[in-house]
Write an enzyme that holds these catalytic residues in place. Structure first.
Site, PDB file in Angstrom:
ATOM      1  N   ILE A 136       0.868  -1.178   0.000  1.00 27.24           N
ATOM      2  CA  ILE A 136       0.000   0.000   0.000  1.00 27.24           C
ATOM      3  C   ILE A 136       0.903   1.226   0.000  1.00 27.24           C
ATOM      4  CG2 ILE A 136      -1.999  -1.079   1.093  1.00 27.24           C
ATOM      5  CD1 ILE A 136      -1.172   0.028   3.731  1.00 27.24           C
ATOM      6  N   ASP A 137       0.366   2.348  -0.463  1.00 29.50           N
ATOM      7  CA  ASP A 137       1.170   3.556  -0.633  1.00 29.50           C
ATOM      8  C   ASP A 137       1.731   4.059   0.700  1.00 29.50           C
ATOM      9  OD1 ASP A 137       0.443   3.447  -3.302  1.00 29.50           O
ATOM     10  OD2 ASP A 137      -1.227   4.845  -3.041  1.00 29.50           O
ATOM     11  N   LYS A 138       2.791   4.825   0.607  1.00 33.78           N
ATOM     12  CA  LYS A 138       3.436   5.399   1.790  1.00 33.78           C
ATOM     13  C   LYS A 138       2.428   6.123   2.675  1.00 33.78           C
ATOM     14  CE  LYS A 138       6.632   9.086   3.118  1.00 33.78           C
ATOM     15  NZ  LYS A 138       7.532  10.165   2.627  1.00 33.78           N
TER      16      LYS A 138
END
Length: 301
Positions: A136-138
């Site tokens: 998942i994105d930062k």
């Protein structure tokens, strides 16, 4: 790490700098790419060019260079472990944490923390993504599955590929959706204007997202998203596509944000998966973070 590639340039709507093109194609940093170009390690149609050389469709880029290999090291970083057994673990990743080392983010990642906390993780040939089944994105928070051996990794990865692992997200959207539920079915690929971001396009990879309105506020909608596919930035791109970008999204969101946030209000709060060994169907959940809850409380008032 040696890298030898021959790349054909296509699908460009306008000319693109050589160093920018190679940054997107290889994942190396722009400064690393420039060093290789300046050293004559990159040829365009058989000739050495400068970093700012403008590529066009039909050009052939050949590169042959190397860099120091990344190696993730254990770091004593606290983890919110939702579940753990000998096969896999479920981690509640905080907003702001990168999942694995990459150019520009070599330390303080989830992988660094995993190497410290777990004795065994699934093997990764490059030693920078051990245990990582999906990402998942930062600046997205929430649940991630981590494989503790290769058997579990292969099984869990297959579930994700076959869409039998369900991932539910909560997001606060700008504006009010007309529908209470629906499905967004498009193709997603790199933007023609900025190859660092993704966009809905006529070509690319098919992306399917289901959505369900959970609560409505004045000017905002709390929405649940369920991924059927798992493309890069899929929910964020689809939210923008339907005209209701995610609050706090610095890349795909509106320019004038009402709230001073570090990132998007997007949280992976449920994962449903089949245990790779026992075959038992399992569901894991976690609460939304305090900063997310505080915005909802303000809107309710």
């Amino acid at each position: 790490m040696e890298l030898n590639l021959e790349l054909a340039v296509n699908d460009l709507d306008e000319k693109l700098r050589l160093d920018v093109f190679l940054t997107h194609e290889t994942g190396w940093s722009r400064s690393q790419i420039k060093l290789q170009i300046d050293a004559g390690k990159v040829l365009v149609n058989g000739s050495a060019q400068k970093a700012g050389f403008l590529l066009k469709n039909g050009d052939i880029v050949k590169l042959a260079f190397s860099k120091e290999e990344l190696s993730a090291l254990p770091e004593d970083i606290p983890l919110d472990i939702v579940f753990e057994d000998e096969y896999f673990a479920v981690i509640n990743k905080p907003q702001g944490m990168v999942v694995h080392p990459a150019p520009g983010a070599y330390n303080h990642t989830l992988v660094n923390a995993l190497l410290f906390h777990f004795e065994s993780l699934s093997n990764d040939s490059e030693n920078i993504r051990p245990g990582i089944v999906h990402r998942i994105d930062k600046d997205t928070s929430g649940l991630l599955i981590v494989a503790k051996n290769d058997f579990a990794h292969q099984n869990l990865a297959k579930q994700i590929a076959e869409h039998s692992c369900f991932r539910h997200y909560l997001a606060l959207l700008e504006g009010n959706l007309k529908e209470d539920s629906g499905t967004i079915d498009t193709f997603i690929g790199r933007s023609d204007n900025d190859r660092k971001v993704m966009a809905v396009k006529s070509e690319g990879k098919r992306a399917i997202t289901h959505f369900y309105v959970k609560e409505r506020f004045a000017g905002y909608t709390l929405c649940e998203f369920v991924l059927e596919t798992g493309r890069t930035h899929q929910i964020r791109v689809h939210a923008k596509h339907i005209g209701h970008s995610i609050v706090g999204d610095k890349t795909y969101g509106i320019k004038n944000q009402k709230f001073n946030l570090e990132g998007q209000l997007l949280h992976a709060y449920i994962i449903e998966v089949t245990h790779p060994k026992t075959g038992e169907r399992l569901s894991f959940s976690c609460k939304i973070p305090e900063y997310f809850e505080s915005i909802l409380s303000k809107l309710k008032k």
